[in-house]
Motif scaffolding. Structure first.
Motif, mmCIF file in Angstrom:
data_model
loop_
_atom_site.group_PDB
_atom_site.id
_atom_site.type_symbol
_atom_site.label_atom_id
_atom_site.label_comp_id
_atom_site.label_asym_id
_atom_site.label_seq_id
_atom_site.Cartn_x
_atom_site.Cartn_y
_atom_site.Cartn_z
ATOM 1 N N VAL A 1 0.685 -1.113 -0.104
ATOM 2 C CA VAL A 1 -0.085 -0.022 0.038
ATOM 3 C C VAL A 1 0.952 1.200 -0.145
ATOM 4 C CG1 VAL A 1 -1.675 1.254 1.412
ATOM 5 C CG2 VAL A 1 -1.971 -1.058 1.001
ATOM 6 N N ALA A 2 1.973 1.255 0.751
ATOM 7 C CA ALA A 2 2.798 2.222 0.931
ATOM 8 C C ALA A 2 3.708 2.569 -0.474
ATOM 9 C CB ALA A 2 3.906 2.099 1.977
ATOM 10 N N LEU A 3 3.818 1.426 -1.018
ATOM 11 C CA LEU A 3 4.627 1.560 -2.727
ATOM 12 C C LEU A 3 3.520 2.357 -3.445
ATOM 13 C CD1 LEU A 3 6.547 -1.757 -2.720
ATOM 14 C CD2 LEU A 3 7.445 0.428 -2.619
ATOM 15 N N TYR A 4 2.404 2.051 -3.556
ATOM 16 C CA TYR A 4 1.087 2.526 -4.363
ATOM 17 C C TYR A 4 1.177 4.280 -3.858
ATOM 18 C CZ TYR A 4 0.288 -1.467 -7.040
ATOM 19 O OH TYR A 4 -0.239 -2.290 -8.204
ATOM 20 N N MET A 5 1.124 4.399 -2.767
ATOM 21 C CA MET A 5 0.895 5.717 -2.164
ATOM 22 C C MET A 5 2.133 6.576 -2.686
ATOM 23 S SD MET A 5 -2.145 5.964 -0.199
ATOM 24 C CE MET A 5 -1.952 7.180 0.970
ATOM 25 N N LEU A 6 3.549 6.103 -2.555
ATOM 26 C CA LEU A 6 4.387 6.737 -3.021
ATOM 27 C C LEU A 6 4.385 6.926 -4.630
ATOM 28 C CD1 LEU A 6 7.278 5.025 -1.103
ATOM 29 C CD2 LEU A 6 6.550 7.498 -0.654
ATOM 30 N N LEU A 7 4.051 5.997 -5.252
ATOM 31 C CA LEU A 7 4.037 5.873 -6.756
ATOM 32 C C LEU A 7 2.859 7.134 -7.178
ATOM 33 C CD1 LEU A 7 4.579 4.773 -9.273
ATOM 34 C CD2 LEU A 7 2.847 3.310 -9.124
ATOM 35 N N PHE A 8 1.609 7.327 -6.478
ATOM 36 C CA PHE A 8 0.880 8.072 -6.878
ATOM 37 C C PHE A 8 1.375 9.613 -6.624
ATOM 38 C CE2 PHE A 8 -2.914 10.751 -5.246
ATOM 39 C CZ PHE A 8 -3.611 10.736 -6.285
ATOM 40 N N VAL A 9 2.135 9.934 -5.306
ATOM 41 C CA VAL A 9 2.376 11.154 -5.127
ATOM 42 C C VAL A 9 3.729 11.463 -6.202
ATOM 43 C CG1 VAL A 9 4.037 12.349 -3.561
ATOM 44 C CG2 VAL A 9 2.230 10.884 -2.440
ATOM 45 N N GLY A 10 4.390 10.544 -6.590
ATOM 46 C CA GLY A 10 5.414 10.753 -7.718
ATOM 47 C C GLY A 10 4.683 11.140 -8.958
ATOM 48 N N TYR A 11 3.653 10.513 -9.297
ATOM 49 C CA TYR A 11 2.962 10.783 -10.516
ATOM 50 C C TYR A 11 2.484 12.371 -10.539
ATOM 51 C CZ TYR A 11 2.991 6.468 -13.052
ATOM 52 O OH TYR A 11 3.068 5.400 -13.959
#
Length: 294
Positions: free
Chosen positions: A259-269
């Motif tokens: 879940v944290a990886l996806y949150m980081l990916l979202f912020v990065g995008y």
């Protein structure tokens, strides 16, 4: 669009309908596992799949039809499957390659990949070769094949007409996050397949893993990445299954990590969007307005 213009309907209605179809078909394909919907929604939003679905709408619709048609491969309903693929081809000619999948599925063993560590090794090799711009060495052959699928308009003068996304997929934080997500999916793939116990999930994983290898091996080829959507496009669906498995099995640490990886990916995008400016048109406006981050 011409039909809508004749009856006086604005074009945004057409694009709204076209954008809704892929989402509907993907969720419809999982109607027997509705418990997966919340996980699909999470990955769709925080994995920024919606960005992909807002670009190249014709191929996205073709992909969604392909996702929905998988059930007819498994049920051996060839006529319905081929009709759906022909429909997908009416949106994007590249869907023609999916005609072969029916025969490949029924004339091979159902589980193509089962050894997790060998799969991770293959991914590492693909990453290394991809960073060495491996596809450039076979670009002439790829060009000849892909021109027949209607991709001639994507071709450029670089490397014998191979479109190269120079440094777009260079190793960075985003690259590593996506790699970790894929490796997590691979690590838990066997447990997911045993838990779900459905031939469909095994088939989805087969296609997804092929997509992972192609994604890293041909990371510099825009054309290959387009065709690979029919395989790597299953990444967010299988990720949803992994999240579902981790939740019901009580594996809190890997669940929270994913879940944290996806949150980081979202912020990065979202952060990368600050470097872009976009043109927005409304049907009533005469002048062009631009939304630009200062």
């Amino acid at each position: 669009t011409n039909t809508m213009a004749r009856i006086g309907l604005p074009s945004f209605i057409y694009f709204t309908i076209l954008a809704f179809i892929p989402v509907f078909l993907v969720y419809k394909s999982e109607e027997n596992t509705k418990v997966l919907y919340r996980h699909l929604s999470f990955v769709f939003v925080f994995g920024c799949i919606w960005l992909t679905y807002n670009n190249g709408l014709r191929q996205v619709v073709a992909f969604a039809i392909w996702v929905y048609s998988l059930q007819y491969i498994i049920k051996k309903k060839a006529i319905i499957y081929f009709i759906l693929i022909l429909l997908a081809m009416s949106f994007h000619k590249s869907a023609a390659i999916l005609l072969l999948i029916y025969f490949i599925y029924h004339f091979t063993r159902k589980e193509w990949f089962s050894n997790v560590w060998k799969q991770i090794g293959c991914v590492i090799i693909a990453v290394v070769l991809g960073q060495l711009n491996f596809p450039q060495k076979i670009s002439a052959f790829i060009d000849r094949v892909l021109i027949t699928t209607g991709y001639g308009t994507y071709l450029d003068d670089y490397y014998h007409q191979m479109v190269v996304k120079e440094n777009i997929e260079s190793i960075g934080v985003g690259f590593i996050i996506i790699l970790l997500i894929n490796i997590t999916n691979i690590i838990y793939s066997e447990k997911v397949k045993l838990t779900v116990n459905d031939s469909k999930i095994t088939f989805i994983y087969n296609l997804y893993f092929i997509g992972v290898i192609v994604f890293y091996l041909f990371n510099s080829s825009l054309i290959i990445s387009r065709i690979n959507m029919y395989f790597y496009g299953f990444s967010f669906i299988f990720s949803a299954y992994v999240l579902y498995y981790l939740k019901i099995s009580g594996n809190q640490i890997p669940l929270k990590s994913l879940v944290a990886l996806y949150m980081l990916l979202f912020v990065g995008y979202l952060y990368r969007m600050f470097d872009n400016d976009s043109a927005f048109y409304f049907i009533w406006q005469e002048d062009l307005y631009r939304l630009h981050h200062p």
